[in-house]
Design a protein around this motif. Structure first.
Motif, PDB file in Angstrom:
ATOM      1  N   ALA A  53       0.924  -1.269   0.065  1.00 22.93           N
ATOM      2  CA  ALA A  53       0.043  -0.193   0.032  1.00 22.93           C
ATOM      3  C   ALA A  53       0.784   1.207   0.028  1.00 22.93           C
ATOM      4  CB  ALA A  53      -0.755   0.117   1.396  1.00 22.93           C
ATOM      5  N   LEU A  54       1.904   1.100   0.910  1.00 23.35           N
ATOM      6  CA  LEU A  54       2.674   2.257   0.912  1.00 23.35           C
ATOM      7  C   LEU A  54       3.450   2.654  -0.434  1.00 23.35           C
ATOM      8  CD1 LEU A  54       4.356   2.312   4.526  1.00 23.35           C
ATOM      9  CD2 LEU A  54       3.002   4.232   3.518  1.00 23.35           C
ATOM     10  N   GLY A  55       3.943   1.364  -0.972  1.00 28.19           N
ATOM     11  CA  GLY A  55       4.748   1.682  -2.042  1.00 28.19           C
ATOM     12  C   GLY A  55       4.054   2.160  -3.352  1.00 28.19           C
ATOM     13  N   THR A  56       2.785   1.610  -3.431  1.00 29.00           N
ATOM     14  CA  THR A  56       2.036   2.012  -4.420  1.00 29.00           C
ATOM     15  C   THR A  56       1.661   3.506  -4.318  1.00 29.00           C
ATOM     16  OG1 THR A  56       0.951  -0.102  -4.218  1.00 29.00           O
ATOM     17  CG2 THR A  56      -0.180   1.605  -5.539  1.00 29.00           C
ATOM     18  N   VAL A  57       1.234   4.176  -3.149  1.00 30.82           N
ATOM     19  CA  VAL A  57       0.815   5.388  -3.205  1.00 30.82           C
ATOM     20  C   VAL A  57       2.199   6.408  -3.517  1.00 30.82           C
ATOM     21  CG1 VAL A  57      -1.138   5.363  -1.582  1.00 30.82           C
ATOM     22  CG2 VAL A  57       1.170   5.683  -0.794  1.00 30.82           C
ATOM     23  N   LEU A  58       3.312   5.904  -2.957  1.00 33.36           N
ATOM     24  CA  LEU A  58       4.465   6.794  -3.073  1.00 33.36           C
ATOM     25  C   LEU A  58       5.021   6.708  -4.396  1.00 33.36           C
ATOM     26  CD1 LEU A  58       6.682   5.980   0.113  1.00 33.36           C
ATOM     27  CD2 LEU A  58       5.603   8.072  -0.603  1.00 33.36           C
ATOM     28  N   ILE A  59       4.820   5.604  -5.089  1.00 33.51           N
ATOM     29  CA  ILE A  59       5.107   5.728  -6.806  1.00 33.51           C
ATOM     30  C   ILE A  59       4.299   6.806  -7.565  1.00 33.51           C
ATOM     31  CG2 ILE A  59       5.077   4.038  -8.881  1.00 33.51           C
ATOM     32  CD1 ILE A  59       6.078   1.791  -7.346  1.00 33.51           C
ATOM     33  N   PHE A 100      -2.925  -9.851  -2.224  1.00 34.05           N
ATOM     34  CA  PHE A 100      -1.920  -8.721  -2.151  1.00 34.05           C
ATOM     35  C   PHE A 100      -2.135  -7.705  -3.503  1.00 34.05           C
ATOM     36  CE2 PHE A 100       1.001 -11.896  -0.063  1.00 34.05           C
ATOM     37  CZ  PHE A 100       0.883 -11.241   1.037  1.00 34.05           C
ATOM     38  N   GLU A 101      -2.863  -8.148  -4.526  1.00 38.28           N
ATOM     39  CA  GLU A 101      -2.851  -7.386  -5.754  1.00 38.28           C
ATOM     40  C   GLU A 101      -4.252  -6.655  -5.381  1.00 38.28           C
ATOM     41  OE1 GLU A 101      -2.804 -10.716  -5.669  1.00 38.28           O
ATOM     42  OE2 GLU A 101      -4.277 -11.846  -6.635  1.00 38.28           O
ATOM     43  N   VAL A 102      -4.891  -6.984  -4.372  1.00 44.50           N
ATOM     44  CA  VAL A 102      -6.311  -6.278  -4.134  1.00 44.50           C
ATOM     45  C   VAL A 102      -5.687  -5.079  -3.227  1.00 44.50           C
ATOM     46  CG1 VAL A 102      -8.490  -6.012  -2.721  1.00 44.50           C
ATOM     47  CG2 VAL A 102      -7.857  -8.087  -4.257  1.00 44.50           C
ATOM     48  N   THR A 103      -5.079  -5.194  -2.344  1.00 39.21           N
ATOM     49  CA  THR A 103      -4.446  -4.072  -1.590  1.00 39.21           C
ATOM     50  C   THR A 103      -3.913  -3.059  -2.542  1.00 39.21           C
ATOM     51  OG1 THR A 103      -3.983  -5.414   0.267  1.00 39.21           O
ATOM     52  CG2 THR A 103      -2.743  -3.458   0.047  1.00 39.21           C
ATOM     53  N   ALA A 104      -2.872  -3.563  -3.702  1.00 41.98           N
ATOM     54  CA  ALA A 104      -2.285  -2.666  -4.237  1.00 41.98           C
ATOM     55  C   ALA A 104      -3.470  -1.952  -5.271  1.00 41.98           C
ATOM     56  CB  ALA A 104      -1.536  -3.458  -5.481  1.00 41.98           C
ATOM     57  N   GLY A 105      -4.383  -2.586  -5.578  1.00 40.31           N
ATOM     58  CA  GLY A 105      -5.531  -1.988  -6.343  1.00 40.31           C
ATOM     59  C   GLY A 105      -6.034  -0.837  -5.456  1.00 40.31           C
ATOM     60  N   VAL A 106      -6.626  -1.109  -4.272  1.00 39.73           N
ATOM     61  CA  VAL A 106      -7.286  -0.051  -3.447  1.00 39.73           C
ATOM     62  C   VAL A 106      -6.311   0.973  -3.097  1.00 39.73           C
ATOM     63  CG1 VAL A 106      -8.183   0.149  -1.120  1.00 39.73           C
ATOM     64  CG2 VAL A 106      -8.846  -1.926  -2.367  1.00 39.73           C
ATOM     65  N   ALA A 107      -4.909   0.900  -2.942  1.00 40.58           N
ATOM     66  CA  ALA A 107      -4.155   1.858  -2.809  1.00 40.58           C
ATOM     67  C   ALA A 107      -3.952   2.768  -4.071  1.00 40.58           C
ATOM     68  CB  ALA A 107      -2.570   1.280  -2.452  1.00 40.58           C
ATOM     69  N   LEU A 108      -4.064   2.218  -5.257  1.00 37.22           N
ATOM     70  CA  LEU A 108      -4.019   2.706  -6.559  1.00 37.22           C
ATOM     71  C   LEU A 108      -5.030   3.689  -6.541  1.00 37.22           C
ATOM     72  CD1 LEU A 108      -2.138   3.152  -8.954  1.00 37.22           C
ATOM     73  CD2 LEU A 108      -3.543   1.461 -10.146  1.00 37.22           C
ATOM     74  N   LEU A 109      -6.143   3.133  -6.256  1.00 39.88           N
ATOM     75  CA  LEU A 109      -7.853   3.767  -6.679  1.00 39.88           C
ATOM     76  C   LEU A 109      -7.757   4.963  -5.537  1.00 39.88           C
ATOM     77  CD1 LEU A 109     -10.052   3.627  -8.180  1.00 39.88           C
ATOM     78  CD2 LEU A 109     -11.149   2.231  -6.429  1.00 39.88           C
ATOM     79  N   THR A 110      -7.148   4.740  -4.016  1.00 36.50           N
ATOM     80  CA  THR A 110      -7.135   5.726  -3.269  1.00 36.50           C
ATOM     81  C   THR A 110      -6.351   6.965  -3.481  1.00 36.50           C
ATOM     82  OG1 THR A 110      -7.338   4.122  -1.408  1.00 36.50           O
ATOM     83  CG2 THR A 110      -6.595   6.136  -0.603  1.00 36.50           C
ATOM     84  N   ILE A 111      -5.258   6.710  -4.007  1.00 39.87           N
ATOM     85  CA  ILE A 111      -4.153   8.039  -4.356  1.00 39.87           C
ATOM     86  C   ILE A 111      -4.588   8.828  -5.328  1.00 39.87           C
ATOM     87  CG2 ILE A 111      -2.388   6.452  -5.484  1.00 39.87           C
ATOM     88  CD1 ILE A 111      -1.561   9.455  -3.269  1.00 39.87           C
ATOM     89  N   LEU A 112      -4.939   7.726  -6.580  1.00 42.73           N
ATOM     90  CA  LEU A 112      -5.355   8.671  -7.943  1.00 42.73           C
ATOM     91  C   LEU A 112      -6.708   9.205  -7.718  1.00 42.73           C
ATOM     92  CD1 LEU A 112      -3.464   8.701 -10.114  1.00 42.73           C
ATOM     93  CD2 LEU A 112      -4.308   6.660 -11.046  1.00 42.73           C
TER      94      LEU A 112
END
Ligand code: SF4
Ligand code: SF4
Lengths: 336, 432
Positions: A53-59, A100-112
């Motif tokens: 989650a952290l990595g996704t938002v930071l990228i 894990f991929e769902v976490t990445a998806g939620v993080a992406l949607l959150t930040i973007l």
């Protein structure tokens, strides 16, 4: 001539010296303590979820930031502190069993979508970014469940929270915990309070969330009225239900208040400043309705009841601010 | 004096007041009369004065040079002996626009035109003396003092010696240098008011000003120590703090039988009564971020640049000059702006001094501003409604009750100067 050099400014000319980034960094620091506790309780998977989650938002943040600097646009977030808080919330608000991929998806949607997007198109965040992203995920999940001919998600299909025995028998999932080192076997209520390996990552240890959350709320001046009214309302509803059904009120309270979702959400999501009311009464009401709606949805076995309730209430935030305002000085009617 | 390092405000916010520490020990430096004085006709709340002198006319220190008819009027006097060089519009630091001023060039031997004699045992004569001496609220409010003293049914007279601004100490210094004179002025005010109870509100600790406390005790004046807080210095909040009485919205303390005056005002009345001197000079604190606080005694109408020059400062080293305190004063566009009779402070900031409101970020709705507001209104919501020009909402949010203390801006983590929205909101809400 000196006058041309002088700047004309209105007061005040001093500031307390505490800014938004410091608020975000300190919030991140407090949540890191909770994250650490969760990793200890839930293990490596919790760490991976948080890092994803952290990595996704930071990228995403770094990419947007670099683009804005390159194009000479004023960066939306000069510091990564606020995106990092959003990432940490996503990590801690995910169920440990989520892929894990769902976490990445939620993080992406959150930040973007809900952090950058809401700010850009609505000038303000009306919905809690992490909560709104999770609701979208839940919608997708529900459609899938319905498509499979089921009304409830398989995780929740066996739960019967409307009866005392139903609750008791649904607690098997919290009944296999043993406190490490001292080797103490925990009852479901104790497990919910101290050590849960099921549910939200951020709620792995309710007692840690309670302590750290209370310190953070005091130190960083969160909207504490929301926290208090949410937890008090939920406790009263749960105790009332327990007594009414001749069940175990303590277990009821432990379940409704300390399942990972509510306890973490009450401190760190329901107090998100932009999407919650400003007035004192508005905040009390917000907490009251948040707990009531969550309680209702939990009884109906709805997956993610607290997060759905939060997003629904976010929509009415401005209305809460209009209900009643406290009486200012001069209107209180202190004796003449 | 044990000045605390911080003031404690609502919502557990603190205000750094370390710059005050030890500054009250610095005696007043008495500045020479200026070569040129600029005396505004409007130096009080109420109807503006008209000049009573003409261009080219000779004037003596203390001579009345502006007055008007009506209750809410207070005359102004020449702070120097000289010749009226002109009557022109000059930038007024409080009205924030050009206003009529009499400009006097120093010439001839310094003398004083004394005030006429008044019977100090007669209430009406004290009130008349107060007006004739040009006395206004010297703490910065500029409310005509004679109007306050003429209030009927006053049971309590509060002397505000709290001095809450973070960089002002001149009132405490005055208490150290002129204790008997200050008490004499307080007693005259109490006599005019007919108040049974006199309360002296101070932030000093017991035994710190022994002489003053002894005189107070002898005079039957109650000394009340007020908790260290910036907002409590405001007149209405001080009344609530000391007496537990609320001043209803839209009214002033006399409505509930209380009058509040500042100690510099009391000292001005002493000078008028016993030295026959109108308000032509006063004490103030000068603060610069380079050298801290100095206490200065100056003639009204002295230009800011001249004050700095007399104190040995190079004006080019500063990029902001503020008449008043860091919390409430406006910065001025020119060092040729004169000081007024209610200028209790002057602040000079160098370019290196932080400009905390230069980069304002969007509101994050944290509610800090709402928590700190001493009058319990919602500055964050007022800002929103001011932007949306919703007059009905502004009235519902009680924007008119804002005391313009600036605390909401002071704590805002997004560095928003909310004050401009509060003024804007007030203007909108006032319209019929
Ligand atoms: S303190 Fe600043 S950021 Fe916070 S609510 Fe008030 S105006 Fe908005
Ligand atoms: S300036 Fe007005 S709104 Fe802001 S804190 Fe002071 S009284 Fe409250």
């Amino acid at each position: 001539m000196t006058k041309d050099k002088l700047k004309k400014e209105e007061p005040p000319h001093i500031h307390i010296g505490f800014d938004k980034n410091e608020l975000m960094l300190k919030t991140f620091l407090m949540m890191s303590i909770i994250a650490l506790a969760s990793i200890i309780v839930m293990g490596l998977d919790a760490l991976i979820h948080i890092m994803i989650a952290l990595g996704t938002v930071l990228i995403v943040h770094s990419t947007i930031y670099s683009y804005q600097v390159w194009k000479d646009i004023e960066p939306t977030y000069r510091s990564p502190a606020s995106p990092m808080v959003a990432g940490m919330i996503v990590g801690l608000a995910m169920p440990i069993a989520a892929p894990f991929e769902v976490t990445a998806g939620v993080a992406l949607l959150t930040i973007l979508g809900f952090k950058y997007g809401q700010g850009k198109y609505f000038k303000r965040k009306y919905l809690n970014p992490a909560a709104a992203s999770k609701v979208i995920l839940l919608l997708v999940l529900s459609l899938k469940t319905l498509n499979e001919g089921l009304l409830f998600h398989t995780h929740h299909i066996d739960l019967d929270l409307m009866t005392a025995t139903g609750l008791q028998s649904s607690m098997w999932i919290f009944s296999r915990e043993t406190l490490p080192i001292i080797g103490f076997d925990l009852s479901p209520a104790q497990s919910l309070f101290l050590w849960q390996t099921h549910g939200w990552i951020g709620g792995a240890s309710s007692i840690v969330v309670l302590i750290v959350g209370a310190i953070a709320a005091y130190w960083l001046r969160y909207k504490w009225r929301i926290i208090v009214s949410t937890l008090v309302t939920m406790t009263i509803l749960a105790a009332g239900m327990g007594i009414y059904l001749n069940g175990d009120p303590i277990l009821r309270i432990a379940f409704h208040v300390f399942t990972g979702s509510l306890i973490f959400l009450a401190f760190f999501m329901a107090t998100e400043p932009q999407s919650t009311p400003m007035t004192n009464y508005g905040q009390y009401m917000f907490g009251f309705f948040l707990a009531s709606l969550t309680f209702g949805l939990q009884l109906l076995n709805v997956l993610g009841g607290s997060i759905i309730a939060l997003v629904i209430l976010n929509v009415f935030t401005d209305q809460f601010d209009k209900i009643v305002i406290k009486k200012p000085y001069g209107h209180k009617g202190v004796k003449k | 004096m044990t000045t605390p390092k911080h003031f404690e405000e609502k919502g557990r916010f603190q205000m750094d007041i370390s710059m005050k520490m030890g500054a009250e020990k610095k005696p007043f430096k008495i500045l020479k009369p200026p070569k040129k004085a600029i005396v505004f006709m409007q130096q009080h709340i109420g109807k503006c004065n008209l000049p009573t002198v003409n261009e080219g006319e000779k004037v003596i220190t203390g001579q009345k040079i502006g007055d008007a008819e009506g209750k809410m009027t207070v005359p102004v006097h020449s702070p120097i002996t000289g010749v009226v060089e002109g009557i022109r519009k000059v930038y007024h630091p409080v009205l924030n626009c050009p206003d009529t001023a009499v400009i006097i060039r120093q010439e001839g031997e310094e003398g004083l035109m004394p005030l006429p004699s008044f019977d100090l045992n007669d209430r009406n004569e004290i009130i008349e003396l107060t007006r004739e001496a040009g006395i206004v609220g010297m703490g910065g409010a500029a409310f005509p003092t004679h109007v306050k003293l003429a209030c009927k049914g006053v049971d309590t007279f509060i002397v505000n010696a709290k001095e809450s601004d973070p960089n002002l100490v001149c009132d405490v210094r005055l208490m150290i240098e002129k204790p008997r004179e200050v008490v004499s002025g307080i007693k005259l005010m109490a006599k005019a008011l007919g108040a049974r109870r006199i309360v002296f509100a101070t932030r000093t600790h017991k035994g710190e000003l022994p002489e003053l406390e002894k005189i107070m005790k002898e005079g039957g004046i109650e000394v009340k120590r007020v908790r260290p807080s910036y907002s409590v210095g405001s007149e209405k909040l001080l009344v609530e703090e000391l007496l537990g009485r609320e001043v209803p919205s839209g009214t002033f303390p006399p409505y509930i039988g209380v009058v509040v005056n500042n100690i510099s005002t009391a000292y001005a009345l002493y000078k008028a009564a016993h030295l026959k001197e109108p308000v032509i000079s006063r004490g103030m604190s000068f603060y610069s971020d380079k050298n801290g606080i100095e206490n200065v005694w100056f003639r009204t109408g002295t230009m800011v640049g001249e004050v700095l020059g007399s104190l040995g400062y190079d004006i080019r080293k500063f990029d902001r000059l503020i008449i008043g305190s860091l919390m409430m004063g406006w910065s001025i566009p020119s060092s040729e702006t004169p000081l007024l009779k209610y200028s209790a402070g002057l602040t000079a900031l160098s370019p290196e001094y932080p400009k905390p409101y230069e980069k304002q970020l969007p509101c994050i709705r944290c509610g800090y501003c709402d928590s700190v507001c001493p009058v319990d209104i919602y500055p964050s919501l007022i800002m929103k409604e001011d932007k949306e020009k919703d007059v009905k909402a502004l009235r519902r949010l009680k924007v008119m009750d804002c005391i313009e203390c600036g605390l909401c801006s002071y704590v805002c983590p997004s560095h928003i100067r909310l004050t401009k929205h509060l003024w804007g909101g007030k203007r909108k809400a006032k319209r019929p």
